[in-house]
Design a protein around this motif. Structure first.
Motif, PDB file in Angstrom:
ATOM      1  N   HIS A 244      -9.843  10.861  -0.253  1.00  0.00           N
ATOM      2  CA  HIS A 244      -8.649  11.799  -0.262  1.00  0.00           C
ATOM      3  C   HIS A 244      -7.481  11.128  -1.048  1.00  0.00           C
TER       4      HIS A 244
ATOM      5  N   ASP B 188      -3.139   7.965   6.692  1.00  0.00           N
ATOM      6  CA  ASP B 188      -4.119   8.744   7.454  1.00  0.00           C
ATOM      7  C   ASP B 188      -5.036   9.587   6.704  1.00  0.00           C
ATOM      8  N   LEU B 189      -5.141   9.345   5.280  1.00  0.00           N
ATOM      9  CA  LEU B 189      -6.041   9.987   4.625  1.00  0.00           C
ATOM     10  C   LEU B 189      -7.225   9.011   4.356  1.00  0.00           C
ATOM     11  N   SER B 190      -8.417   9.620   3.935  1.00  0.00           N
ATOM     12  CA  SER B 190      -9.501   8.585   3.612  1.00  0.00           C
ATOM     13  C   SER B 190      -9.410   7.902   2.060  1.00  0.00           C
TER      14      SER B 190
ATOM     15  N   ARG C 214     -10.538   5.784   6.838  1.00  0.00           N
ATOM     16  CA  ARG C 214      -9.184   6.189   6.565  1.00  0.00           C
ATOM     17  C   ARG C 214      -8.420   4.861   6.037  1.00  0.00           C
TER      18      ARG C 214
ATOM     19  N   MET D  86       0.562  -1.226   0.050  1.00  0.00           N
ATOM     20  CA  MET D  86       0.010   0.138   0.066  1.00  0.00           C
ATOM     21  C   MET D  86       0.939   1.029   0.009  1.00  0.00           C
ATOM     22  N   ALA D  87       0.820   2.020  -1.060  1.00  0.00           N
ATOM     23  CA  ALA D  87       1.862   3.207  -0.983  1.00  0.00           C
ATOM     24  C   ALA D  87       1.129   4.390  -1.022  1.00  0.00           C
ATOM     25  N   LEU D  88       0.050   4.701  -0.591  1.00  0.00           N
ATOM     26  CA  LEU D  88      -0.542   5.996  -0.269  1.00  0.00           C
ATOM     27  C   LEU D  88      -0.684   6.391   1.221  1.00  0.00           C
ATOM     28  N   TYR D  89      -1.069   7.576   1.481  1.00  0.00           N
ATOM     29  CA  TYR D  89      -1.327   8.218   2.827  1.00  0.00           C
ATOM     30  C   TYR D  89      -2.211   7.209   3.777  1.00  0.00           C
TER      31      TYR D  89
END
Lengths: 491, 323
Positions: free
Chosen positions: B119, B114-116, B165, B109-112
């Protein structure tokens, strides 16, 4: 260009939303340092620790009695006086056991040494591991020795004044006798003149002896030069009166009158001065040139703001890049049409915004909680905060470019925080850090931030422009280096 | 490039229907004699040709060199030897326009976190120049991007969980978000590194359905997987072992290579894979012992234990699925 702005903006928004979604992190950032300062302020003792003290001196020794009397009377704030003892070994044993903190050893035959123009050395022994306490002892010892010296001088001068108490009366009688001789001479009553001159000569000798006994010690300590001269003159006057019938009597009488006048003048001076003023002619009143009194809280508040801005900038910048690398986000970003510059610019803008908000919150807390004045120059304040953050972000990116893992980056950030505590002037004044170690201080953005905020908030002056230039130089060098090193680290 | 409407509006196609005429178009990826080694691992002598508008699977056990191949194709690694062209360009010199034509879904998983999900997808969209539409800065571009994000979330069944999130999302939601992020800018080449690992069979089937839809719309899909049976969903399959391609063919072609023209009725792709892998191992052993032996198609029987090295077999799959 529009797409470039959109890509940069994506990082701004990503980092902002990510951070704002962690309210506990923000609270810890803003309130954490002030909670620490507040608790520190609550527990901090403004007074130096009290030192249990024993004086070692010979029994029935005059100096021992004087020192004992002085300490008992003055009750110095940092001294818990445990009395005097003649047993030096016992005192040292108690010092080694930690029962007492200080042993003051008085010299034997101190007055004899002083009379022989030699200083009498008082030894001060302590056993504290704390260098601050050691310096406290050194300063307290110097202060106490000065006080003891002054006290002894004051006592001696007072005694001298007491002993010269009868001189004025003797002077009045001598003047009367002198007038009587002068009248007898006019009447050519040689027998009277010779008899009275002999009495007057004896009185001069008595006066000289009185002055010598009362003021001799004073003279030895350097305060009685004129008194010495007067004594010599008196003795010469006595000899001249003895020879009054053999030489020009009128002239000798005139000389004797002049001698009496001198004696009167000197004795009047010696008796008129206050012994306390004579031994302590100068006193000091302290006035601060700072617009506000700089208390401990006020001193540390700007330092804490600078420290937190540096820590925030370095940590956020370093961790955001290293975590991207560890999570695999970086691969995704490298495949997307995003440049390293856009990525750094976007993150920097986000962290600048977050850091500025934190700075405002910290400043507001400083003003309301610790009564620190508002910055004198808001433009200068904004510039200083922004540049401190920017330079810190640059260092953070540099940390990311040399760190392989998240935990390695955290270690570097903590080391930089530790360096900031020691080298920015928060722990000790910058002036006390010598070259070349001082270079470390000037490599840390918090040093510039601290100095600048001190100018703005404590001296209420604009921050020197050299500070902004220094921060700008750090930012340029670190951003440039990170821009070059980051792609290599990835490769 | 495929349009958003085309991406989202098509219906599920027949599972094994090949794209029409992919062989006629210029190949999306061409590799000749590629070599990139890390000690004893990596790839060597890799020849590949991925037809445009097809689903091409690279199958192999862990450490066989699948990820290295993907990284070279994306320009993240440079080959030591050989020639590689992706969408007609050298990956080492991809332009920004080239990058916009490629979508990549990494293994992790390569995204933020803490973002939904929504987002994160907006973030991925704005990396490709689509504005992240805010409440206060509204624009036509932003509206289009918002619509695109909405459609992509719906396409992958993430509409209901879009506010979750990422750190709280399930494994399946995270994989689907990864796929959504790779799709958001409508690429013509989709590179998926083990997109179905660690997710349940229902979701795996859904993902393959979506991939076939995309293929039908003309998107070239290059996918790596450890699940051998997923080869059945692909148009072309290459099997990689020890950094070396041992065979490249259509699923039917692979079956024929393993069992001849009359494959056993109950044979699965696990059996095909094991048979081909065994044959390759025998070839290698034969070369090492100097016994040159010519092996012909259909020479192998199904191995009794069905062991295929570390690659997941049907039995493993069933266990995984039950889990």
């Amino acid at each position: 260009m529009r797409e470039r702005l959109i890509r940069t903006g994506s990082f701004v928004r990503g980092e902002l939303v990510t951070t704002l979604r962690q309210p506990r992190l923000l609270l810890a950032l803003v309130f954490g340092p002030f909670l620490v300062l507040f608790v520190f302020g609550l527990g901090y003792e403004d007074q130096l620790p009290t030192l249990a003290t024993v004086v070692v001196g010979a029994d029935e020794d005059e100096l021992t009695e004087q020192v004992d009397d002085y300490i008992s009377r003055a009750e110095p704030a940092e001294i818990d006086y445990q009395g005097t003892t003649a047993d030096a070994d016992d005192a040292f044993r108690r010092l080694r056991n930690g029962d007492i903190d200080l042993v003051i050893v008085l010299p034997e035959g101190a007055l004899a040494s002083i009379s022989a123009s030699e200083q009498a050395v008082i030894e001060v022994h302590q056993r504290s591991l704390d260098p601050v306490t050691y310096y406290q002892v050194v300063i307290a010892a110097e202060f106490a020795i000065n006080e003891i010296n002054d006290d002894i001088l004051e006592q001696v001068l007072g005694e001298a004044q007491e002993q010269t108490e009868g001189v004025e009366e003797q002077l009045a009688i001598a003047r009367e006798e002198l007038d009587a001789i002068r009248a007898a001479l006019d009447e050519q009553d040689v027998a009277f003149v010779q008899r009275t001159a002999g009495q007057l000569a004896e009185r001069f000798t008595e006066l000289a002896t009185t002055l010598e006994s009362g003021g001799g010690f004073v003279a030895q300590l350097g305060f009685g030069g004129e008194l010495d001269d007067v004594v010599v003159t008196l003795r010469q006057g006595a000899e001249q009166l003895d020879a009054l019938t053999r030489i020009d009597a009128i002239a000798e009488l005139d000389a004797a009158a002049v001698t009496l006048a001198e004696v009167d003048e000197v004795v009047t001076f010696v008796r008129s001065i206050d012994p306390a003023v004579a031994v302590r002619p100068f006193a000091a009143d302290m006035y601060s040139a700072t617009p506000v009194a700089v208390t401990l809280d006020r001193f540390y508040a700007p330092g804490l703001i600078a420290l937190m801005l540096q820590h925030l900038g370095i940590t956020f910048a370093a961790l955001s890049l290293v975590r991207e690398r560890e999570a695999g986000t970086l691969d995704m970003l490298r495949i997307a049409p995003v440049t390293t510059g856009e990525r750094l610019a976007g993150k920097s803008l986000a962290f600048l915004l977050l850091g500025s908000l934190t700075a405002v919150a910290l400043t507001a807390l400083s003003v309301f909680a610790f009564d620190v004045p508002l910055p004198a120059d808001w433009l200068g304040y904004t510039l200083l905060v922004s540049l401190t953050l920017l330079a810190s972000l640059g260092i953070g990116y540099l940390v990311a470019s040399v760190s392989k893992t998240d935990s390695q980056a955290v270690q570097y950030c903590m080391l930089l925080l530790l360096a900031a505590i020691f080298f920015t002037g928060l722990f000790m004044p910058l002036e006390r850090i010598g070259m070349p170690v001082e270079i470390v201080s000037w490599l840390l953005p918090a040093t510039y931030g601290f100095l600048g905020l001190q100018h703005l908030m404590l001296l209420l002056q604009p921050a020197p422009s050299e500070l902004s230039l220094g921060l700008l130089a750090i930012a340029v060098v670190t951003f440039g280096s990170a821009r070059l090193l980051l792609p290599r680290r990835v490769a | 490039m495929v349009t958003a409407e085309a991406h989202m509006s098509s219906t599920t196609s027949q599972p094994d229907a090949p794209a029409e005429g992919p062989q006629d178009a210029e190949p999306a990826i061409v590799a000749r004699g590629l070599r990139r080694l890390y000690g004893e691992q990596g790839v060597h002598d890799l020849d590949l040709e991925v037809p445009a508008g097809s689903i091409f699977a690279l199958i192999g056990p862990s450490g066989s060199g699948k990820s290295t191949t993907v990284r070279m194709m994306l320009g993240l690694e440079t080959p030591e030897e050989g020639e590689l062209r992706v969408l007609g360009s050298d990956p080492a010199a991809f332009s920004q326009e080239d990058r916009k034509r490629i979508g990549y879904m990494p293994q992790s998983m390569a995204l933020y976190r803490d973002l939904s999900l929504r987002h994160n997808l907006h973030f991925a969209a704005s990396l490709y120049g689509m504005p992240w539409r805010g409440r206060w800065a509204r624009s036509d571009g932003g509206k289009a991007a918002r619509s695109r994000v909405k459609d992509t979330l719906a396409f992958l069944g993430l509409t209901d969980s879009q506010g979750t999130r990422l750190r709280d999302a399930s494994g399946g939601e995270q994989r689907r978000l990864g796929l959504a992020a790779a799709l958001i800018h409508e690429p013509s080449l989709l590179v998926l590194d083990e997109p179905t690992s660690g997710i349940d069979p229902m979701l795996r089937r859904e993902i393959w359905d979506r991939l076939r839809e995309l293929r039908d719309q003309g998107v070239t899909i290059f996918v790596t997987t450890q699940y051998v049976e997923e080869a059945a969903h692909c148009d072309m399959v290459a099997i990689l072992a020890n950094g070396e391609p041992i065979v490249e063919d259509t699923p039917d072609g692979l079956r024929r290579r393993a069992f001849g023209d009359d494959p056993p009725a109950e044979s699965t792709f696990d059996d095909v894979f094991v048979a081909l892998l065994r044959r390759h191992e025998d070839e290698v052993r034969g070369k090492e012992t100097g016994r040159e032996r010519v092996l012909t198609t259909g020479e192998f029987a199904i191995p009794p234990d069905g062991d295929g090295g570390s690659t997941s077999t049907g039995a493993d799959r069933e266990e995984d699925d039950r889990a």
